[in-house]
Design a protein around this motif. Structure first.
Motif, mmCIF file in Angstrom:
data_model
loop_
_atom_site.group_PDB
_atom_site.id
_atom_site.type_symbol
_atom_site.label_atom_id
_atom_site.label_comp_id
_atom_site.label_asym_id
_atom_site.label_seq_id
_atom_site.Cartn_x
_atom_site.Cartn_y
_atom_site.Cartn_z
ATOM 1 N N VAL A 202 -68.194 17.611 23.823
ATOM 2 C CA VAL A 202 -69.134 18.539 24.552
ATOM 3 C C VAL A 202 -70.467 17.872 24.636
ATOM 4 N N VAL A 203 -70.972 17.088 23.389
ATOM 5 C CA VAL A 203 -72.208 16.561 23.722
ATOM 6 C C VAL A 203 -72.453 15.282 24.395
ATOM 7 N N THR A 204 -71.275 14.602 24.626
ATOM 8 C CA THR A 204 -71.239 13.636 25.529
ATOM 9 C C THR A 204 -71.399 14.053 27.055
ATOM 10 N N VAL A 205 -70.782 15.220 27.332
ATOM 11 C CA VAL A 205 -70.858 15.623 28.737
ATOM 12 C C VAL A 205 -72.065 16.282 29.135
ATOM 13 N N VAL A 206 -72.744 16.951 28.126
ATOM 14 C CA VAL A 206 -74.163 17.378 28.242
ATOM 15 C C VAL A 206 -75.001 16.092 28.505
ATOM 16 N N GLY A 207 -74.873 15.305 27.348
ATOM 17 C CA GLY A 207 -75.942 14.015 27.472
ATOM 18 C C GLY A 207 -75.715 13.344 28.693
ATOM 19 N N ARG A 208 -74.693 13.179 29.528
ATOM 20 C CA ARG A 208 -74.430 12.638 30.736
ATOM 21 C C ARG A 208 -75.373 13.265 31.967
ATOM 22 N N TRP A 209 -75.283 14.651 31.714
ATOM 23 C CA TRP A 209 -75.924 15.478 32.679
ATOM 24 C C TRP A 209 -77.182 15.730 32.725
ATOM 25 N N PHE A 210 -78.063 15.627 31.242
ATOM 26 C CA PHE A 210 -79.186 15.851 31.147
ATOM 27 C C PHE A 210 -80.093 14.804 30.575
ATOM 28 N N GLY A 211 -81.287 14.666 31.047
ATOM 29 C CA GLY A 211 -82.188 13.613 30.576
ATOM 30 C C GLY A 211 -82.790 13.917 29.023
ATOM 31 N N LYS A 212 -83.828 13.097 28.738
ATOM 32 C CA LYS A 212 -84.452 13.336 27.294
ATOM 33 C C LYS A 212 -85.593 14.573 27.259
ATOM 34 N N SER A 213 -86.049 14.633 28.660
ATOM 35 C CA SER A 213 -87.201 15.724 28.792
ATOM 36 C C SER A 213 -86.706 16.995 28.062
ATOM 37 N N LYS A 214 -87.528 17.457 27.213
ATOM 38 C CA LYS A 214 -87.282 18.775 26.479
ATOM 39 C C LYS A 214 -85.889 18.914 25.999
ATOM 40 N N ARG A 215 -85.153 17.683 25.717
ATOM 41 C CA ARG A 215 -84.049 17.911 24.976
ATOM 42 C C ARG A 215 -83.768 18.409 23.846
ATOM 43 N N GLY A 216 -84.969 18.461 22.885
ATOM 44 C CA GLY A 216 -84.740 19.265 21.653
ATOM 45 C C GLY A 216 -84.706 20.881 22.062
ATOM 46 N N LEU A 217 -85.532 21.168 22.949
ATOM 47 C CA LEU A 217 -85.341 22.587 23.137
ATOM 48 C C LEU A 217 -84.017 22.911 23.965
ATOM 49 N N ILE A 218 -83.554 22.149 25.022
ATOM 50 C CA ILE A 218 -82.462 22.198 25.700
ATOM 51 C C ILE A 218 -81.092 22.542 24.641
ATOM 52 N N PHE A 219 -81.107 21.555 23.579
ATOM 53 C CA PHE A 219 -80.092 21.324 22.920
ATOM 54 C C PHE A 219 -80.078 22.477 21.715
#
Length: 551
Positions: A202-219
């Motif tokens: 799941v982390v790899t799939v989400v990481g492929r679709w989303f960039g690093k901007s506001k990643r802490g909040l999204i995750f």
């Protein structure tokens, strides 16, 4: 270079490599709504977030039943109401059972489920936890290696199906009157092995679709699936635990299999499968063009160009030298080398992986000791019954949701994930002792302290396993290689899972709850100490610029 907004596209576009569910939706939309236009990238991002959230909710849901059922596998039988057949026999025969009916039990373990009626029941229950968690920890290292090389949709769907099967088989032990400890150990070990498919996937799939901007909040928000899964697992198990504890396992196992099938039908594991790679990368390319072509520089901070977006640029050619001063998180990459699958040793050499891995070892030890023993502890240290104890234990997970989101927001705002983690760990140590000695004074006080404990214990654990792992998996030393994410995630979570296995095992071996809490405080302080080197470097760059990174 002028940026043009994304255009709306028809959902009826055909995707030959897409899952069958997506192709069916595309076909139906072409027939029924030929003029329906949507932002495809946004639609698929939402579907990926929703499906992976639901999937990992189920993974955690199937881990919780045992922590609830422990309280009925072995309990104080003097306070348990006799079954109707025994009660009737006792009243008819004056308690002697001379009428040929069922003989009322006269021993203190009549209500326990063998083999957990033995004096060493705590050690046996701890063995079940350890079978699951050690199997999980060992298999996790291999899971990341496999996940980088196979279709993640198949990987997750198969893992969920088999995890559901072994959860189901634990409950079937009561249906078929199985009492050998080795059956339970085998089922738990197999369940732990197949549960490892979840996190790297799941982390790899989400990481492929989303960039690093506001990643802490999204995750941070997305990571609430662990706590929601724990709460659902407890609620389902508690609903059946005093009537028929086999259903506490059978129902979650069945639900997990169903969700795994839904995932197989609809999960789009990579943007290029549905022709969204350009849409996902448009913003990155625009920022990259500015960075290379004389536009706003990343050194100007957050004013004109979001520095996190600059970090997201892949394939920007720079002269940056990778050395001991290179930031761990968020550096502009050199020319990408996307075709090479990273090895285990290469992943270990990424700066920061070892520190965060061993810190997670102790952080996860604390978290999983609560995960597997909290309902049992609440019941044994208070006058609450099994069902109420299970419900109260969910407060820890509610606090965990708040803690994960708070940690993500603090990390995004400060750019200091290690400092965020250690701040929460400092608060957690005394709170653990407060809960031990004052948590059983009253139910409201128990709930309040447990909420705070869940917040500060789960915050660092959630931040390291999600945002930090994803950032390290895309470190600048990888030169844009996006095939390291599952391996790095598996190394960090696998190391943490060894601690998760040791914590519940030690808790089962201790005869005094005071010793259990001293162990948890010690583990929390060790997790804090392991991050202090990174924290010092974060703080030393406080005035360097607004885009502070970990070294």
């Amino acid at each position: 270079m002028r940026y043009r907004p994304q255009q709306q596209h028809r959902m009826s576009t055909t995707y030959p490599k897409a899952p069958i569910g997506i192709r069916v939706i595309s076909y139906l939309s072409a027939k029924l709504c030929p003029r329906w236009q949507i932002n495809r990238a946004l639609w698929f991002k939402c579907s990926v977030l929703g499906l992976t959230y639901l999937a990992y909710t189920c993974y955690h849901m199937t881990r919780k039943p045992l922590s609830v059922v422990k309280s009925v596998l072995h309990r104080n039988c003097s306070g348990v109401t006799l079954p109707p057949e025994f009660s009737n026999a006792a009243s008819t025969d004056g308690g002697g059972g001379g009428g040929g009916g069922p003989v009322p039990p006269n021993d203190s373990t009549w209500c326990d489920y063998p083999p957990f009626d033995a004096p060493d029941f705590n050690a046996l229950l701890g063995t079940l936890d350890s079978a699951f968690l050690f199997s999980y920890a060992i298999a996790m290292f291999a899971a990341g290696f496999v996940a980088e090389r196979v279709s993640l949709r198949y990987f997750l769907a198969l893992g969920m199906a088999l995890s559901g099967v072994f959860c189901y088989l634990f409950g079937m032990a009561k249906v078929y009157d199985v009492h050998t400890i080795w059956y339970f150990v085998f089922v738990q070990a197999m369940a732990g092995m197949f549960q490892t498919t979840g996190w790297p996937g799941v982390v790899t799939v989400v990481g492929r679709w989303f960039g690093k901007s506001k990643r802490g909040l999204i995750f941070g928000i997305w990571n609430s699936h662990t706590s929601i899964g724990n709460i659902l697992g407890v609620m389902i198990a508690a609903h059946y635990v005093e009537r028929d504890w086999s259903l506490s396992f059978i129902v979650p196992g069945f639900l997990m299999g169903v969700v795994g099938f839904v995932l197989f039908l609809f999960l789009v594991e990579r943007p290029d499968i549905v022709d969204c790679q350009e849409k996902v990368g448009d913003h990155r390319q625009r920022i990259g063009a500015n960075a290379v072509g004389g536009g706003p520089s990343s050194s100007r901070g957050w004013g004109e160009v979001d520095a996190a977006d600059v970090e997201d640029v892949a394939g920007v050619s720079t002269e940056q030298e990778i050395n001991e001063r290179t930031p761990i998180i968020g550096s502009i990459n050199r020319e990408p080398a996307r075709d090479r699958v990273i090895g285990f040793y290469d992943a270990l050499r990424i700066p920061g992986v070892l520190q965060f891995s061993f810190s997670l070892f102790f952080s996860k030890l604390v978290n999983y000791t609560f995960l597997f023993w909290l309902p049992f502890y609440i019941q044994s240290s208070s006058s609450m019954g099994p069902e109420l104890s299970a419900h109260v234990s969910t407060v820890f997970d509610i606090g965990g949701i708040i803690g994960a989101i708070a940690a993500g927001m603090m990390s995004d705002a400060s750019g200091k994930p290690a400092t965020t983690c250690t701040t929460m760990m400092v608060i957690a140590a005394p709170l653990l002792l407060v809960y031990r000695y004052w948590g059983n004074v009253s139910l409201p006080l128990n709930i309040l302290i447990l909420l705070l404990v869940g917040l500060v214990v789960n915050g660092p654990y959630a931040l390291i396993t999600t945002s930090v792992s994803a950032e390290l998996g895309q470190h600048s030393s990888l030169n844009g290689n996006d095939k390291a994410l599952a391996t790095v995630t598996a190394i960090i979570d696998g190391t943490g899972s060894v601690g998760a296995a040791i914590g519940p095992l030690l808790a089962g071996m201790f005869s005094d709850w005071d010793n259990v809490f001293y162990m948890l405080v010690t583990a929390d302080l060790l997790a804090l100490w392991l991050l202090m080197g990174i924290v010092r470097r974060e703080l030393s760059r406080r005035n360097a610029n607004l885009n502070v990174r970990i070294e």
